[in-house]
Design an enzyme around this catalytic site. Structure first.
Site, PDB file in Angstrom:
ATOM      1  N   LYS A 194      17.429  -2.379 -50.589  1.00 32.31           N
ATOM      2  CA  LYS A 194      18.302  -3.104 -49.661  1.00 32.31           C
ATOM      3  C   LYS A 194      19.201  -4.014 -50.481  1.00 32.31           C
ATOM      4  O   LYS A 194      18.728  -4.879 -51.218  1.00 32.31           O
ATOM      5  CB  LYS A 194      17.462  -3.916 -48.673  1.00 32.31           C
ATOM      6  CG  LYS A 194      18.327  -4.762 -47.740  1.00 32.31           C
ATOM      7  CD  LYS A 194      17.520  -5.444 -46.656  1.00 32.31           C
ATOM      8  CE  LYS A 194      18.420  -6.303 -45.796  1.00 32.31           C
ATOM      9  NZ  LYS A 194      17.680  -6.968 -44.721  1.00 32.31           N
ATOM     10  N   ARG A 204      24.338 -10.250 -38.188  1.00 31.87           N
ATOM     11  CA  ARG A 204      24.017 -11.685 -38.177  1.00 31.87           C
ATOM     12  C   ARG A 204      24.695 -12.372 -36.989  1.00 31.87           C
ATOM     13  O   ARG A 204      24.163 -13.340 -36.447  1.00 31.87           O
ATOM     14  CB  ARG A 204      24.386 -12.321 -39.516  1.00 31.87           C
ATOM     15  CG  ARG A 204      23.529 -11.766 -40.668  1.00 31.87           C
ATOM     16  CD  ARG A 204      23.931 -12.321 -42.028  1.00 31.87           C
ATOM     17  NE  ARG A 204      23.258 -11.612 -43.112  1.00 31.87           N
ATOM     18  CZ  ARG A 204      23.547 -11.767 -44.400  1.00 31.87           C
ATOM     19  NH1 ARG A 204      24.493 -12.620 -44.770  1.00 31.87           N
ATOM     20  NH2 ARG A 204      22.891 -11.074 -45.318  1.00 31.87           N
ATOM     21  N   LYS A 216      21.733 -14.191 -50.038  1.00 31.75           N
ATOM     22  CA  LYS A 216      20.439 -13.507 -50.152  1.00 31.75           C
ATOM     23  C   LYS A 216      20.275 -12.787 -51.493  1.00 31.75           C
ATOM     24  O   LYS A 216      19.448 -11.899 -51.636  1.00 31.75           O
ATOM     25  CB  LYS A 216      20.261 -12.554 -48.961  1.00 31.75           C
ATOM     26  CG  LYS A 216      20.258 -13.274 -47.603  1.00 31.75           C
ATOM     27  CD  LYS A 216      19.808 -12.374 -46.446  1.00 31.75           C
ATOM     28  CE  LYS A 216      19.722 -13.159 -45.133  1.00 31.75           C
ATOM     29  NZ  LYS A 216      19.220 -12.336 -44.002  1.00 31.75           N
ATOM     30  N   GLU A 232      12.230  -0.164 -57.426  1.00 31.61           N
ATOM     31  CA  GLU A 232      11.758  -0.514 -56.079  1.00 31.61           C
ATOM     32  C   GLU A 232      11.049   0.682 -55.432  1.00 31.61           C
ATOM     33  O   GLU A 232      10.031   0.518 -54.751  1.00 31.61           O
ATOM     34  CB  GLU A 232      12.933  -0.958 -55.199  1.00 31.61           C
ATOM     35  CG  GLU A 232      13.538  -2.311 -55.571  1.00 31.61           C
ATOM     36  CD  GLU A 232      12.661  -3.492 -55.142  1.00 31.61           C
ATOM     37  OE1 GLU A 232      11.593  -3.281 -54.555  1.00 31.61           O
ATOM     38  OE2 GLU A 232      13.074  -4.640 -55.415  1.00 31.61           O
ATOM     39  N   LYS A 247      19.677   0.908 -47.805  1.00 34.21           N
ATOM     40  CA  LYS A 247      20.494   0.132 -46.878  1.00 34.21           C
ATOM     41  C   LYS A 247      21.486  -0.721 -47.646  1.00 34.21           C
ATOM     42  O   LYS A 247      21.060  -1.397 -48.584  1.00 34.21           O
ATOM     43  CB  LYS A 247      19.574  -0.759 -46.055  1.00 34.21           C
ATOM     44  CG  LYS A 247      20.291  -1.671 -45.096  1.00 34.21           C
ATOM     45  CD  LYS A 247      19.303  -2.560 -44.401  1.00 34.21           C
ATOM     46  CE  LYS A 247      20.047  -3.540 -43.534  1.00 34.21           C
ATOM     47  NZ  LYS A 247      19.153  -4.439 -42.866  1.00 34.21           N
ATOM     48  N   SER A 273      25.474  -2.520 -39.415  1.00 39.71           N
ATOM     49  CA  SER A 273      26.395  -3.063 -38.421  1.00 39.71           C
ATOM     50  C   SER A 273      27.848  -3.070 -38.882  1.00 39.71           C
ATOM     51  O   SER A 273      28.749  -2.721 -38.126  1.00 39.71           O
ATOM     52  CB  SER A 273      25.956  -4.480 -38.052  1.00 39.71           C
ATOM     53  OG  SER A 273      25.905  -5.309 -39.203  1.00 39.71           O
ATOM     54  N   TYR A 311      23.787   2.574 -35.063  1.00 40.99           N
ATOM     55  CA  TYR A 311      24.252   2.088 -33.768  1.00 40.99           C
ATOM     56  C   TYR A 311      25.071   3.150 -33.037  1.00 40.99           C
ATOM     57  O   TYR A 311      25.383   2.997 -31.874  1.00 40.99           O
ATOM     58  CB  TYR A 311      25.089   0.806 -33.957  1.00 40.99           C
ATOM     59  CG  TYR A 311      24.298  -0.268 -34.682  1.00 40.99           C
ATOM     60  CD1 TYR A 311      23.408  -1.083 -33.992  1.00 40.99           C
ATOM     61  CD2 TYR A 311      24.393  -0.428 -36.078  1.00 40.99           C
ATOM     62  CE1 TYR A 311      22.655  -2.036 -34.656  1.00 40.99           C
ATOM     63  CE2 TYR A 311      23.644  -1.376 -36.751  1.00 40.99           C
ATOM     64  CZ  TYR A 311      22.775  -2.181 -36.037  1.00 40.99           C
ATOM     65  OH  TYR A 311      22.024  -3.118 -36.695  1.00 40.99           O
TER      66      TYR A 311
HETATM   67  C1  PBG Z   1      17.426  -9.132 -42.135  1.00 39.72           C
HETATM   68  C2  PBG Z   1      18.100  -7.878 -41.700  1.00 39.72           C
HETATM   69  C3  PBG Z   1      19.456  -7.641 -41.820  1.00 39.72           C
HETATM   70  C4  PBG Z   1      19.696  -6.390 -41.258  1.00 39.72           C
HETATM   71  C5  PBG Z   1      18.476  -5.891 -40.819  1.00 39.72           C
HETATM   72  N1  PBG Z   1      17.491  -6.823 -41.106  1.00 39.72           N
HETATM   73  C6  PBG Z   1      20.546  -8.502 -42.322  1.00 39.72           C
HETATM   74  C7  PBG Z   1      20.356  -9.288 -43.530  1.00 39.72           C
HETATM   75  O1  PBG Z   1      19.625  -8.914 -44.454  1.00 39.72           O
HETATM   76  O2  PBG Z   1      20.954 -10.357 -43.561  1.00 39.72           O
HETATM   77  C8  PBG Z   1      21.047  -5.784 -41.200  1.00 39.72           C
HETATM   78  C9  PBG Z   1      21.269  -4.672 -40.256  1.00 39.72           C
HETATM   79  C10 PBG Z   1      22.687  -4.384 -39.984  1.00 39.72           C
HETATM   80  O3  PBG Z   1      23.623  -4.969 -40.571  1.00 39.72           O
HETATM   81  O4  PBG Z   1      22.915  -3.522 -39.125  1.00 39.72           O
HETATM   82  N2  PBG Z   1      16.083  -9.122 -42.290  1.00 39.72           N
END
Ligand code: PBG
Length: 322
Positions: A194, A204, A216, A232, A247, A273, A311
Site C-alpha cells: 500500500k 478521506r 502517512k 512486504e 493499492k 477513490s 467503486y
Molecule cells: C486507511 C484507508 C485508506 C483507504 C482505505 N483504507 C486511505 C488512507 O490510507 O489514507 C483508501 C481507499 C480509497 O482511496 O479508495 N486505512
C-alpha cells in the site's frame, strides 16, 4: 503475407473467441461507506454516484447489488468527530455503527461476503492508521488495538478481515488473535503493498478521516519503490495472509504484475477513490466516454489481479458493460 493478426479481429464472434481476459461479477469487491442515522444517503462530492448509507439504506444497497451478482462488500464507517479518540476505542463498541452494520448485513444476507477494514484512521482523533505518541506513529502498541478491532469484527460476522494500516507484523498478530478466539476460518486480506498515494483524497472526504498532522509516509510505501513490495509480500506470506493486495491499482500495474509473478496467493488490487474520481470527472465533462471504465478495470485484471476492489463494480453490472 503469412501472418495477418488482423484475421483474428475480423468479426465480433472471432474477437470474442480469442479474447484472453474477462471481467466477471465474481471478480469484484464493492466498497461501501456507512453513516449514522436513519434513511440517510449522502453523496461523496468528490465521488459522483457514491454515497454514504445509514444502515437501513445500506441493506437496500446490498440487496440491489446481490441481485446483480455482486456479493462481496468492503465496509467503511464515517464517524462523527465526537466518537474519535487517541486509541480508536469506538472500533470495538458492539453497539457502534460499524459492528452493527456488519451484523445487520450478515443477518439479512448470510451468503454475502463481508470484508472489514482494520486500521485506526476512521476512529482516530489523530486521523492516522496507528497510535500516535509524541507525533510518531508507534508500531507495536498499535498491533494490540488492531487485533482487538479484528476480533470484534470477526465476532460481528466478518468473512474477511482486511488490515489497511501498514504496521509491521500485523498480519501474524491479527491471525494469532483471531485463532485464539476461535475464528480460525476468518480470512485475512492484507494490504501488502500500500503506497503513500495522492489518490486516496476522495476516500478521506468520504470518511472525514484525513490525518490531522503530517502524512502517512512512515508506514505507507514510497511510490518510487518496486522491490520493497517483494519484501512486504514475503512477510505477508510468512505471517499467514490469505490474500495479498496492491493499492492503488492504476499507477501500480507493474507492482500487480510483480506480485502475481512472485507469490501464489490470490491477488487483490484496490482501484482507489481518486482513480474512480478521475475517470468519473472526465466522463461527466464528456472528455472520455464510459468505455474508459471497463478498459481501466480490464487493465487491472490483465496485469494480474484476481480480485478488484472498485467503486465502479455496481455500475458496470447495472449497465451490463461486462
Ligand atoms: C486507511 C484507508 C485508506 C483507504 C482505505 N483504507 C486511505 C488512507 O490510507 O489514507 C483508501 C481507499 C480509497 O482511496 O479508495 N486505512
Amino acid at each position: 503475407m503469412l501472418n495477418r493478426p488482423r484475421r483474428n479481429r475480423k468479426s465480433q464472434v472471432i474477437r470474442d473467441m480469442v479474447q484472453e481476459h474477462h471481467l466477471n461479477a465474481a471478480d469484484f469487491i464493492f466498497p461501501l461507506f456507512i453513516i449514522n442515522g436513519e434513511n440517510r444517503k449522502t453523496e461523496v462530492s468528490s465521488m459522483p454516484g457514491i454515497f454514504r448509507y445509514s444502515i437501513d439504506n445500506l441493506l437496500r444497497e446490498v440487496e440491489s447489488c446481490m441481485k446483480l451478482g455482486l456479493k462481496s462488500f468492503d465496509l467503511f464507517p464515517n464517524l462523527e468527530e465526537s466518537l474519535k479518540d487517541k486509541t480508536a476505542s469506538e472500533s470495538t463498541n458492539e453497539k457502534g455503527l460499524y459492528l452493527r452494520a456488519i451484523k445487520e448485513v450478515k443477518a439479512h444476507f448470510p451468503e454475502a461476503c463481508v470484508v472489514t477494514d482494520v486500521a485506526m484512521d476512521p476512529y482516530s482523533s489523530d486521523g492516522h492508521d496507528g497510535l500516535v505518541e509524541n507525533g510518531e506513529i508507534v508500531n507495536d502498541k498499535t498491533l494490540e488495538i488492531l487485533a482487538k478491532m479484528a476480533v470484534a469484527q470477526a465476532r460481528a460476522g466478518a468473512d474477511i478481515i482486511a488490515p489497511s494500516d501498514m504496521m509491521d507484523g500485523r498480519v501474524q498478530y491479527i491471525r494469532e488473535a483471531l485463532d485464539a478466539e476461535g475464528f480460525t476460518n476468518v480470512s485475512i486480506m492484507s494490504y501488502t503493498a500500500k503506497y503513500a498515494s495522492a489518490f486516496y483524497g476522495p476516500f478521506r472526504d468520504a470518511l472525514e478521516s484525513a490525518p490531522k498532522f503530517g502524512d502517512k509516509k512512515t508506514y505507507q510505501m514510497n511510490p518510487a519503490n518496486q522491490r520493497e513490495a517483494l519484501i512486504e509480500g514475503a512477510l505477508d506470506m510468512q505471517e499467514g495472509a490469505d490474500f495479498l493486495m496492491v493499492k492503488p491499482a492504476l499507477a501500480y500495474l507493474d507492482i500487480i504484475k510483480l506480485m502475481k509473478d512472485n507469490f501464489d496467493l490470490p491477488l487483490a488490487a484496490y482501484n482507489v477513490s481518486g482513480e474512480y474520481a478521475m475517470v468519473k470527472a472526465a466522463i461527466q465533462n464528456k472528455w472520455l466516454d464510459e468505455r474508459a471504465i471497463t478498459e481501466t478495470l480490464m487493465g487491472i485484471k490483465r496485469a494480474g489481479a484476481d480480485v478488484i476492489l472498485s467503486y465502479h463494480a455496481k455500475e458496470v453490472l447495472e449497465n451490463k458493460w461486462i
